[in-house]
Design an enzyme around this catalytic site. Structure first.
Site, PDB file in Angstrom:
ATOM      1  N   THR A   1       2.344  -9.334   4.605  1.00  0.00           N
ATOM      2  CA  THR A   1       2.749  -7.948   4.342  1.00  0.00           C
ATOM      3  C   THR A   1       1.550  -6.986   4.341  1.00  0.00           C
ATOM      4  OG1 THR A   1       4.529  -8.881   3.023  1.00  0.00           O
ATOM      5  CG2 THR A   1       4.109  -6.539   2.738  1.00  0.00           C
TER       6      THR A   1
ATOM      7  N   HIS B   1       0.230   6.206  -1.844  1.00  0.00           N
ATOM      8  CA  HIS B   1       1.326   6.986  -2.425  1.00  0.00           C
ATOM      9  C   HIS B   1       0.865   7.763  -3.653  1.00  0.00           C
ATOM     10  CE1 HIS B   1       4.573   5.712   0.144  1.00  0.00           C
ATOM     11  NE2 HIS B   1       4.198   4.443   0.030  1.00  0.00           N
TER      12      HIS B   1
ATOM     13  N   ARG C   1       9.199  -6.890   3.011  1.00  0.00           N
ATOM     14  CA  ARG C   1       9.048  -6.490   1.611  1.00  0.00           C
ATOM     15  C   ARG C   1       9.516  -7.614   0.692  1.00  0.00           C
ATOM     16  NH1 ARG C   1      11.881  -2.840   4.497  1.00  0.00           N
ATOM     17  NH2 ARG C   1      11.213  -0.668   4.621  1.00  0.00           N
TER      18      ARG C   1
END
Lengths: 495, 411
Positions: free
Chosen positions: A47, A56, A321
């Site tokens: 991932t 973020h 995910r």
């Protein structure tokens, strides 16, 4: 604490992705004997090498949650780490665009939530003209939320830099090393890998991402389940880079648990990502691209940003995910980061999906905090926080490039024409301190083979370097995983 | 900064021919830049024959063909900078060169773009399924086999019937691999008819038209592909899927002129050819930047790329001497019915032009027509037309001097 023996460690971290490597880097500040066990031939094959690479801000997550707190904290620490680790980064900001009043309402809720989480600078912009001023190219949006704290960076180069710097500071990396058995005897974890090699550690950290529930089970905790959720991407030619200043996101869909929706994200090196989709799958390593989703990505991406054509796609790929919620469940699930009560000194990290990448430094510090409660950690005197590699050649000024190329022929010879990667950079990647030796390892470290010709020009040149300079035999060439052989042999003996 | 008269970027068949011609017609300050150590471009890996039929009236291998030009080139003492990549090209015709010798900025009065083309990749065709090892473009496989001495696999499926793929089908069989099939999404092959016969039919390799790969299987090395028949609209026919086991997938799905440098210099590109938009002197929109060979449009024969290089040499010389025709108004040349593209894109009507074009689909017994509105300027009967074969039609300056527009079409 300093137990003896070669394969005896204070800390065993299972999983060398961004979370495992961030923990390794953070803990390598202290006098600890640390091992990272990675089942793949390199640290960013899962991932960590397959996501949007967004730092973020932290406005999506429920106030008071670990996700919210660690994201906001991680956003700040990450900026410092990125500087120390020389990770390609751009402080772009980001916009979320709303196309109807219902979505505008949602934006206001997100802004409130973000502010409750401590996110700074969020701003709702109403007039169409201003939306376009902030983010040229967004057409038809009636409002947007601008988040200046959001940024973009290279997730796989962060992972590599963390791992290599941790390694420099004494962390031992075991690549191609899948832990198959865990037992606890006399308070010590006894691990066995698929080849029967044995390791011991006092603390065991589960950073296995999509495999975290299974690994947890192996250690004796049956409380968790991970639902692998695949996200497919399209990668667009960097020719479009000047047209996209920052990530453009839709207002997140409520349907799929926390899915942020198909968005467009620039990468610091230029190519633009479209995606990801969200699809629950059975196999946690099924990195397939599917025609239906690829078409959907194109349509949804085009709706947000009508500046690309189908022919601008240079690559499709997918990442997975580690979702802790099953399909259809829209409840909020938080990260699980804790020492399991029933198994002391076993630290579980479960469901580290987005914003796990942003939160990684904060997660690492939290893990250190857990250990610190039981162990006295003494700082290492000669800890080196910086990534000790040279500058990226393309980031230098032309004067500097000329100077370097004049001094060393390997700086002058361009191996990858699309990304303009020099022979010196290829050699440094081959000689990486972790000993990773696949073609993908060279790709992730240099960007060679990542451009629009996808290795059409440089692959044979890299093969030649590996053969001539490093004595590779046909069977030594692997694309990524074990068994991903490139050649079935020679055409002729002794040409 | 050094100033040069002509800099040619790329020493493949077009660049080599251009450089020798320039010297032959008296331009002395010519610099030929090649990023590889060896001159000749992709022809070095083309060990099959069939080159030179037009230019030397005999059939040569790629390296033999190149050798012919190199002999001339060395005799003429053309200045060559090999192992050197042009990393940037600017609108003022200055450029940055990089090589093991170092890095330098130079400027040219005239630039000839001759960088060739590159292959379309798995990503570019949105290939579905997993991303295992063993997926090669045909040209990369050719290079790995013919130059680097590596066998790329044993059981091979080829997607796309481009010429490189067809040549590689035969090559792989000769080296002991099993080539199971060639899949082509179009209703006709995109390779030259002669290659279909010599590379597939002669070796009993099946060609499935209107068929494509639906999905790739395998996590490590490729384990097989699922292929599917396509209907007349190019949509997969449900239920027609079949699986074939293979360890190698070769892609021969098209070539793209390599114009990253051109674009940086501000050269306008044509949406169909992918190469620069040129006028009848093969000059791009940037004065003094010319283009020839596969960088301009993908040729089916190296001979034609060389001829284009020689033609451009003539125009570059005239440009340097200030002898190109003065033009007030260019007229556009349109690709009409049945024609995919036509080159050059603009004409002055002051010089004779040999229009090069490709048709959109195979057909027989047709007329090639050049017209100005309803007025037919030129008309020629042809027996066979195929998209893989480049066609041409010559028009004299006189014949088009009153034209207000030009269209090349098939009827």
């Amino acid at each position: 604490m300093a137990p003896g023996g070669e394969n005896v460690f204070d800390i065993g971290i299972v999983g060398g992705g961004v979370i495992g490597s961030a923990i390794a880097y953070e803990l390598s500040r202290y006098n600890l004997k640390i091992a990272v066990f990675e089942k793949e031939p390199d640290v960013c094959f899962g991932t960590s090498g397959r996501n949007s690479g967004v730092l973020h801000a932290g406005f999506y997550y429920q106030p008071g949650s670990l996700k919210a707190r660690l994201c906001v904290e991680g956003n700040k620490i990450m900026r410092e780490w990125i500087r120390l680790l020389k990770v390609p980064f751009k402080a772009t900001g980001k916009v979320l665009v709303a196309f109807d009043e219902e979505e505008v309402e949602e934006l206001h809720k997100l802004k409130e939530r973000g502010e409750a989480n401590g996110v700074e600078g969020l701003e709702i912009i109403r007039e169409n003209e201003n939306v376009e001023k902030i983010c040229p190219g967004v057409k038809g949006a009636i409002a947007c939320m601008y988040s200046p704290a959001t940024a973009i960076f290279s997730p796989y180069l962060l992972t590599i830099a963390l791992a290599e710097t941790a390694h420099y500071n004494g962390v031992k990396y075991f690549l191609n090393c899948e832990i198959r058995k865990v037992e606890k005897e006399n308070g010590i974890f006894k691990l066995k890998d698929e080849n029967g090699n044995k390791y011991e550690c006092k603390w065991l950290i589960n950073a296995t991402g999509v495999h975290s529930a299974d690994f947890s089970k192996m250690v004796g905790i049956n409380d968790y389940r991970i639902y692998p959720c695949r996200g497919e991407y399209l990668l667009l030619d960097k020719i479009l880079a000047p047209l996209l200043k920052m990530p453009i996101y839709p207002v997140p869909a409520k349907k799929v648990g926390g899915h942020l929706g198909v968005h467009l994200t620039p990468t610091p090196e230029g190519p633009i990502l479209v995606g990801p989709s969200a699809e629950y799958i059975e196999d946690p390593e099924d990195y397939e691209s599917t025609p239906e989703v690829m078409n959907k990505l194109y349509e949804e991406g085009y709706k947000l940003w009508p500046y690309f054509k189908r022919s601008d796609v240079i690559r499709t790929f997918s990442g997975i995910r580690a979702k802790p919620v099953p399909p259809g469940d829209t409840r909020f699930f938080d990260f699980v980061i804790k020492e399991e009560e029933s198994i002391p000194r076993f630290i579980n990290l479960i469901g580290i999906e987005s914003p796990g990448l942003t939160a990684a430094p904060a997660i690492a510090k939290m893990v250190r905090g857990i250990i610190e409660k039981k162990e006295k950690l003494t700082p290492k005197e000669n800890f080196e926080p910086r990534y000790l590699r040279g500058e990226r050649f393309e980031e230098l000024s032309e004067e500097e490039r000329e100077k370097k190329a004049g001094e060393d022929p390997d700086w002058g010879e361009i191996i990858c024409r699309c990304e303009k990667i020099t022979r010196r950079e290829i050699i440094e990647a081959i000689e990486n301190p972790l000993g990773a030796k696949t073609l993908a390892s060279i790709k992730f470290r240099t960007r060679a083979m990542m451009g629009r010709c996808q290795g059409g020009y440089c692959l044979p040149k890299i093969i030649e370097i590996l053969e001539k300079e490093y004595g590779y035999k046909p069977e030594d060439f692997q694309l990524h995983k074990e068994g991903s052989w490139l050649f079935s042999g020679r055409m002729r003996e002794n040409d | 900064m050094t100033e040069r008269d002509v800099v040619i970027i790329g020493a493949g068949p077009a660049g080599l021919a251009c450089a020798t011609k320039l010297k032959e017609i008296g331009i002395n300050d010519v610099l030929l830049i090649e990023r590889e150590r060896k001159l000749g471009g992709i022809l070095n890996q083309c060990i099959h024959d069939g080159f030179g039929l037009h230019n030397f009236k005999e059939t040569l291998t790629g390296p033999e063909y190149i050798e012919r030009y190199l002999e001339k080139l060395y005799k003429l003492d053309v200045e060559i900078l090999s192992d050197t990549m042009v990393v940037n090209l600017f609108p003022d015709k200055s450029m940055i060169l990089s090589g093991p010798w170092g890095r330098e900025k130079i400027r040219a009065k005239a630039v000839v773009l001759a960088m060739g083309c590159r292959e379309r990749t798995a990503g570019a065709i949105w290939l579905a399924g997993t991303r295992p090892a063993g997926i090669y473009t045909a040209g990369v496989a050719q290079r790995l086999m013919n130059i680097d001495n590596y066998m790329v696999g044993n059981e091979v499926v080829i997607l796309g019937s481009g010429d490189v793929g067809l040549i590689m089908a035969r090559r792989l069989v000769l080296e002991g691999a099993r080539v199971l099939m060639v899949l082509e999404k179009l209703p006709y092959s995109s390779g030259l008819p002669r290659n279909i016969v010599q590379c597939l039919e002669d070796y009993d390799i099946p060609l499935y038209l209107k068929t494509t790969v639906k999905k790739v299987y395998g996590k490590r090395r490729i384990e097989g592909v699922e292929y599917v028949r396509l209907d007349d609209e190019g949509k997969p026919i449900p239920g027609s899927e079949k699986f074939v086991k293979c360890d190698t997938l070769l892609l021969s799905v098209g070539l793209i002129p390599e114009n990253e440098l051109s674009r940086e210099a501000g050269v306008a590109l044509h949406p169909v050819t992918g190469g620069p938009i040129v006028n009848d002197t093969y000059q791009t929109n940037i004065e003094g930047i010319f283009a020839a060979g596969n960088v301009l449009h993908v040729h089916d024969l190296a001979d034609m790329a060389s001829m284009e290089g020689e033609l451009v040499a003539e125009f570059a010389k005239k440009y340097l001497e200030g002898n190109l025709p003065k033009v007030d108004s260019w007229i556009d040349v349109k690709a009409g019915a049945g024609v995919r593209y036509v080159l050059p894109h603009k004409v002055s009507r002051k010089i004779d032009v040999n229009f090069l074009f490709r048709v959109s689909e195979p057909s027989r017994n047709r007329y090639i027509i050049v017209r100005d509105g309803n007025r037919i300027i030129k008309r020629r009967r042809v027996i066979n037309l195929h998209p893989a074969v480049m066609e041409n039609i010559r028009v004299k300056a006189d014949e088009m001097k009153d034209a207000s527009s030009l269209e090349v079409m098939v009827e």
